[in-house]
Design a protein around this motif. Structure first.
Motif, mmCIF file in Angstrom:
data_model
loop_
_atom_site.group_PDB
_atom_site.id
_atom_site.type_symbol
_atom_site.label_atom_id
_atom_site.label_comp_id
_atom_site.label_asym_id
_atom_site.label_seq_id
_atom_site.Cartn_x
_atom_site.Cartn_y
_atom_site.Cartn_z
ATOM 1 N N LYS A 95 33.417 7.803 3.260
ATOM 2 C CA LYS A 95 33.704 8.580 2.062
ATOM 3 C C LYS A 95 35.083 8.183 1.562
ATOM 4 C CE LYS A 95 35.115 12.471 4.975
ATOM 5 N NZ LYS A 95 34.961 13.919 5.244
ATOM 6 N N GLY A 96 35.410 8.630 0.361
ATOM 7 C CA GLY A 96 36.655 8.216 -0.260
ATOM 8 C C GLY A 96 36.411 7.189 -1.353
ATOM 9 N N LEU A 97 37.430 6.974 -2.177
ATOM 10 C CA LEU A 97 37.285 6.038 -3.296
ATOM 11 C C LEU A 97 37.132 4.598 -2.825
ATOM 12 C CD1 LEU A 97 39.842 7.586 -5.809
ATOM 13 C CD2 LEU A 97 37.354 7.617 -5.962
ATOM 14 N N GLY A 98 37.715 4.257 -1.691
ATOM 15 C CA GLY A 98 37.506 2.926 -1.135
ATOM 16 C C GLY A 98 36.048 2.691 -0.781
ATOM 17 N N TYR A 99 35.424 3.704 -0.209
ATOM 18 C CA TYR A 99 33.992 3.610 0.101
ATOM 19 C C TYR A 99 33.167 3.515 -1.179
ATOM 20 C CZ TYR A 99 29.368 4.992 1.764
ATOM 21 O OH TYR A 99 28.024 5.044 2.022
ATOM 22 N N VAL A 100 33.556 4.251 -2.220
ATOM 23 C CA VAL A 100 32.852 4.179 -3.509
ATOM 24 C C VAL A 100 32.924 2.758 -4.067
ATOM 25 C CG1 VAL A 100 32.905 4.970 -5.917
ATOM 26 C CG2 VAL A 100 33.183 6.609 -4.048
ATOM 27 N N ILE A 101 34.102 2.132 -3.969
ATOM 28 C CA ILE A 101 34.269 0.773 -4.492
ATOM 29 C C ILE A 101 33.423 -0.220 -3.697
ATOM 30 C CG2 ILE A 101 35.953 -1.093 -4.794
ATOM 31 C CD1 ILE A 101 38.052 1.122 -5.326
ATOM 32 N N LEU A 102 33.417 -0.080 -2.376
ATOM 33 C CA LEU A 102 32.593 -0.972 -1.544
ATOM 34 C C LEU A 102 31.110 -0.818 -1.865
ATOM 35 C CD1 LEU A 102 34.137 -0.851 2.055
ATOM 36 C CD2 LEU A 102 34.052 -2.795 0.494
ATOM 37 N N LEU A 103 30.656 0.413 -1.996
ATOM 38 C CA LEU A 103 29.249 0.670 -2.301
ATOM 39 C C LEU A 103 28.872 0.114 -3.671
ATOM 40 C CD1 LEU A 103 26.781 2.085 -1.038
ATOM 41 C CD2 LEU A 103 27.447 4.144 -2.305
ATOM 42 N N ALA A 104 29.758 0.320 -4.658
ATOM 43 C CA ALA A 104 29.490 -0.207 -6.001
ATOM 44 C C ALA A 104 29.481 -1.730 -6.003
ATOM 45 C CB ALA A 104 30.544 0.316 -6.982
ATOM 46 N N ASN A 105 30.337 -2.332 -5.205
ATOM 47 C CA ASN A 105 30.371 -3.794 -5.115
ATOM 48 C C ASN A 105 29.070 -4.325 -4.514
ATOM 49 O OD1 ASN A 105 31.744 -6.416 -5.210
ATOM 50 N ND2 ASN A 105 31.758 -6.261 -2.985
ATOM 51 N N PHE A 162 31.931 10.720 -16.169
ATOM 52 C CA PHE A 162 31.504 12.032 -16.658
ATOM 53 C C PHE A 162 30.045 12.343 -16.303
ATOM 54 C CE2 PHE A 162 34.982 11.248 -19.883
ATOM 55 C CZ PHE A 162 35.855 12.151 -19.282
ATOM 56 N N THR A 163 29.268 11.301 -15.969
ATOM 57 C CA THR A 163 27.891 11.537 -15.534
ATOM 58 C C THR A 163 27.842 12.102 -14.119
ATOM 59 O OG1 THR A 163 27.122 9.722 -16.937
ATOM 60 C CG2 THR A 163 25.635 10.457 -15.201
ATOM 61 N N ASN A 164 28.737 11.622 -13.239
ATOM 62 C CA ASN A 164 28.777 12.073 -11.836
ATOM 63 C C ASN A 164 30.180 12.585 -11.479
ATOM 64 O OD1 ASN A 164 26.039 11.130 -11.156
ATOM 65 N ND2 ASN A 164 26.920 9.079 -11.417
ATOM 66 N N PRO A 165 30.657 13.631 -12.126
ATOM 67 C CA PRO A 165 32.040 14.091 -11.858
ATOM 68 C C PRO A 165 32.226 14.610 -10.437
ATOM 69 C CG PRO A 165 30.876 15.686 -13.224
ATOM 70 C CD PRO A 165 29.981 14.491 -13.109
ATOM 71 N N GLY A 166 31.212 15.311 -9.896
ATOM 72 C CA GLY A 166 31.336 15.844 -8.546
ATOM 73 C C GLY A 166 31.457 14.756 -7.495
ATOM 74 N N TYR A 167 30.698 13.689 -7.666
ATOM 75 C CA TYR A 167 30.721 12.553 -6.728
ATOM 76 C C TYR A 167 32.119 11.934 -6.655
ATOM 77 C CZ TYR A 167 29.640 7.793 -5.079
ATOM 78 O OH TYR A 167 29.624 6.593 -4.416
ATOM 79 N N PHE A 168 32.703 11.698 -7.818
ATOM 80 C CA PHE A 168 34.039 11.093 -7.845
ATOM 81 C C PHE A 168 35.113 12.098 -7.413
ATOM 82 C CE2 PHE A 168 31.724 8.225 -10.668
ATOM 83 C CZ PHE A 168 32.146 6.995 -10.196
ATOM 84 N N ALA A 169 34.942 13.370 -7.727
ATOM 85 C CA ALA A 169 35.945 14.376 -7.362
ATOM 86 C C ALA A 169 36.032 14.539 -5.844
ATOM 87 C CB ALA A 169 35.609 15.709 -8.027
ATOM 88 N N VAL A 170 34.881 14.598 -5.174
ATOM 89 C CA VAL A 170 34.867 14.773 -3.714
ATOM 90 C C VAL A 170 35.516 13.575 -3.022
ATOM 91 C CG1 VAL A 170 33.363 14.900 -1.688
ATOM 92 C CG2 VAL A 170 32.887 16.315 -3.696
ATOM 93 N N ASN A 171 35.153 12.376 -3.442
ATOM 94 C CA ASN A 171 35.724 11.179 -2.825
ATOM 95 C C ASN A 171 37.195 11.003 -3.183
ATOM 96 O OD1 ASN A 171 33.453 9.549 -1.416
ATOM 97 N ND2 ASN A 171 32.520 10.204 -3.337
ATOM 98 N N ALA A 172 37.576 11.385 -4.398
ATOM 99 C CA ALA A 172 38.993 11.319 -4.780
ATOM 100 C C ALA A 172 39.825 12.280 -3.942
ATOM 101 C CB ALA A 172 39.152 11.637 -6.268
#
Length: 285
Positions: free
Chosen positions: A234-244, A80-90
């Protein structure tokens, strides 16, 4: 003369008792579909809420450090802090998964029909398909990147490779389970092969095809994430890699939750479509 009072008394008793009870009409099939869909949705929400509560309870009781495990509250706060970030990648992952699912469905149904109707190819084609399916799709992802580049197409083809096989098997099994009585009926009525295929074989195989589609849709979303792991910006896979890489577990688990939500939503959409198109399969009682 003695029977008249008795007849009148019976008539009075019948009037006082009122008309015989009328059984309520059975609800129409559409209302049954809606009520069952609502009930399934409520149960799914309750089950997910219980799972999140158990997850948060485990994190609180065992007091895991934040670099090992975080609870759903931290994940939802990040979401909920970064909804746009997750929405675009989703949206990127959703588009790749749907494209792969569409390709996998078309090719899977085609290959399943080919296995059934071209029986002379079955001994050669079936083992080859099984051998291809045993290859890890992570190993195929670099090959698709070499063929199709680092863009959208390579991720869609990885998703297709993962979603393809369940539809092949379910299409073949559905076509192979058409009763002999229907086959004989088509033969007696001298139906053409095309008419028999469209009006008997595939109608009877549709429940199995939809079962394969419900399996494949989740696999396709996962396949898109696999492609993003290999070469994604970009994408949720990229989000997971970056967070890792940043040891950002709240962001990673937020991406997991979004992925699960996408897969569940697509699964229930296909389930609803199957109930709309196949009412005889779900409400035969």
């Amino acid at each position: 003369m003695t029977t008249t009072p008795r007849i009148e008394a019976d008539a009075v008793q019948h009037v006082e008792a009122g008309p015989p009870p009328v059984s309520p009409p059975k609800p129409p099939k559409q209302s049954l579909i809606k009520s069952e869909s609502v009930s399934a949705g409520i149960k799914a929400v309750v089950g997910l809420a219980a799972l999140f509560a158990l997850w948060e309870l485990v994190v609180v009781i065992f007091d895991f450090p934040k670099y090992l495990l975080v609870g759903p509250i931290s994940a939802f706060e990040e979401l909920f802090t970064n909804p746009g970030y997750f929405a675009v990648n989703a949206l990127t992952t959703l588009q790749e998964g749907l494209a792969g699912f569409a390709l996998g469905t078309a090719l899977g149904v085609l290959c399943g029909a080919l296995l059934y109707y071209a029986s002379f190819l079955r001994p050669f084609l079936y083992p080859a398909l099984i051998a291809i399916d045993t290859i890890p799709k992570v190993a195929l992802a670099p090959l698709f990147i070499v063929w199709f580049g680092f863009g959208f197409e390579s991720k869609a083809f990885v998703a297709m490779a993962i979603a393809f096989f369940p539809l092949v098997i379910n299409t073949f099994d559905g076509l192979n389970s058409v009763p002999n009585e229907l086959q004989d009926l088509a033969r007696i009525n001298r139906a053409s092969k095309l008419k028999k295929m469209m009006k008997i074989d595939f109608i009877y195989a549709l429940p199995s095809i939809f079962t394969g589609a419900k399996i494949s849709i989740s696999l396709a979303v996962g396949g898109a994430v696999v492609g993003e792991f290999i070469a994604g910006s970009k994408g949720l896979g990229y989000v997971i890699l970056l967070a890792n890489a940043q040891v950002d577990l709240p962001s990673m688990f937020a991406a997991f939750i979004v992925l699960a939500a996408i897969a569940l939503l697509l699964f229930f959409i296909i389930d609803l479509v199957s109930k709309k198109l196949l009412p005889w399969k779900n409400y035969t009682k």
